[in-house]
Design a protein around this motif. Sequence first.
Motif, mmCIF file in Angstrom:
data_model
loop_
_atom_site.group_PDB
_atom_site.id
_atom_site.type_symbol
_atom_site.label_atom_id
_atom_site.label_comp_id
_atom_site.label_asym_id
_atom_site.label_seq_id
_atom_site.Cartn_x
_atom_site.Cartn_y
_atom_site.Cartn_z
ATOM 1 N N PHE A 4 0.850 -1.188 0.000
ATOM 2 C CA PHE A 4 0.000 0.000 0.000
ATOM 3 C C PHE A 4 0.887 1.240 0.000
ATOM 4 C CE2 PHE A 4 -2.914 -3.175 1.635
ATOM 5 C CZ PHE A 4 -4.085 -2.856 0.962
ATOM 6 N N ILE A 5 0.543 2.198 -0.825
ATOM 7 C CA ILE A 5 1.303 3.445 -0.927
ATOM 8 C C ILE A 5 0.503 4.536 -0.216
ATOM 9 C CG2 ILE A 5 2.406 5.078 -2.489
ATOM 10 C CD1 ILE A 5 2.256 2.836 -4.628
ATOM 11 N N LEU A 6 1.030 5.036 0.877
ATOM 12 C CA LEU A 6 0.333 6.016 1.691
ATOM 13 C C LEU A 6 0.525 7.419 1.123
ATOM 14 C CD1 LEU A 6 1.162 4.575 5.222
ATOM 15 C CD2 LEU A 6 -0.491 3.792 3.508
ATOM 16 N N ARG A 7 -0.226 8.362 1.649
ATOM 17 C CA ARG A 7 -0.209 9.723 1.094
ATOM 18 C C ARG A 7 1.156 10.388 1.198
ATOM 19 N NH1 ARG A 7 -5.981 12.245 3.264
ATOM 20 N NH2 ARG A 7 -7.349 10.841 2.068
ATOM 21 N N ASP A 8 1.912 10.041 2.234
ATOM 22 C CA ASP A 8 3.238 10.648 2.400
ATOM 23 C C ASP A 8 4.323 9.882 1.661
ATOM 24 O OD1 ASP A 8 3.429 8.375 3.907
ATOM 25 O OD2 ASP A 8 4.069 9.372 5.759
ATOM 26 N N LYS A 50 -13.259 3.070 5.116
ATOM 27 C CA LYS A 50 -14.586 2.492 4.913
ATOM 28 C C LYS A 50 -14.707 1.941 3.499
ATOM 29 C CE LYS A 50 -16.566 7.055 3.886
ATOM 30 N NZ LYS A 50 -15.262 7.756 3.930
ATOM 31 N N GLU A 51 -15.751 1.175 3.279
ATOM 32 C CA GLU A 51 -15.990 0.580 1.970
ATOM 33 C C GLU A 51 -16.051 1.673 0.902
ATOM 34 O OE1 GLU A 51 -19.055 -2.612 -0.147
ATOM 35 O OE2 GLU A 51 -19.415 -1.905 1.897
ATOM 36 N N ARG A 52 -15.416 1.363 -0.229
ATOM 37 C CA ARG A 52 -15.323 2.228 -1.412
ATOM 38 C C ARG A 52 -14.280 3.339 -1.273
ATOM 39 N NH1 ARG A 52 -18.969 0.851 -5.136
ATOM 40 N NH2 ARG A 52 -20.844 -0.268 -4.461
ATOM 41 N N ASP A 53 -13.579 3.415 -0.153
ATOM 42 C CA ASP A 53 -12.430 4.314 -0.086
ATOM 43 C C ASP A 53 -11.384 3.836 -1.090
ATOM 44 O OD1 ASP A 53 -13.532 5.912 1.801
ATOM 45 O OD2 ASP A 53 -12.227 5.285 3.454
ATOM 46 N N ILE A 54 -10.650 4.749 -1.649
ATOM 47 C CA ILE A 54 -9.626 4.397 -2.637
ATOM 48 C C ILE A 54 -8.264 4.317 -1.960
ATOM 49 C CG2 ILE A 54 -8.415 5.129 -4.722
ATOM 50 C CD1 ILE A 54 -11.007 6.464 -5.637
#
Length: 222
Positions: A4-8, A50-54
């Motif tokens: 997973f690639i986080l925002r930072d 939550k569900e459908r978060d990208i």
Amino acid sequence: YVEFILRDGARRSYSMANAPSRLGTPPAIELHIRHMPGGFFTDQVFSTVKERDILRFEGPQGSFYLREDSDKPIILLASGTGFAPIKAIIEHMQEKNIQRPAVLYWGGRRPHDLYMHQLAETWAAQGKLRYVPVISEATSEDAWQGRTGFVHQAVMQDFPDLSTYEVYACGVPVMVEAAQRDFIAQCKLPEAAFYADSFTTAADLAQRSPARQQSMSTPQQQ
């Protein structure tokens, strides 16, 4: 595993827990994520995601898969959520009808750490493999009647000679490293017959020296 690639720009990696043939409809990747309080990623997963978060991720990566060109019996060794890729390997063996003898050793501190214990028992009851759960810190409240101690040592007690086996190990680095060292030094396991997926947390990496970090090629979690 997938990263997973986080925002930072930071990355967190998790091993896939379902076989390629069991992605379902619509296709879905199964991950086993343990909540680490204070963990930058898992705090979000267990509270705000939550569900459908990208979420952005890359994969598949890694080299932890069943070597099908071998007919050697297999020791499957897991601690905690290290069960995830072991589960994927077992499902793959079932789908491909691979009949190599296999024994699953799954270790946890307390019985609740073996979070899919009934599934493993079902596999054993169906004759698909032998299952040995091992608890290292059982208390009187647990009423645990099974094996106790360190999970890799349970393997050594049962298989003092691993010269004709292959080992697939997954879990915390201390377990994986101890198993590799002791199986090779004391149980005659060939070095090339040990395959591992070691779960390294961000906290683990922060405590390692730069040279030690460069020598590690393991998934980073939390």
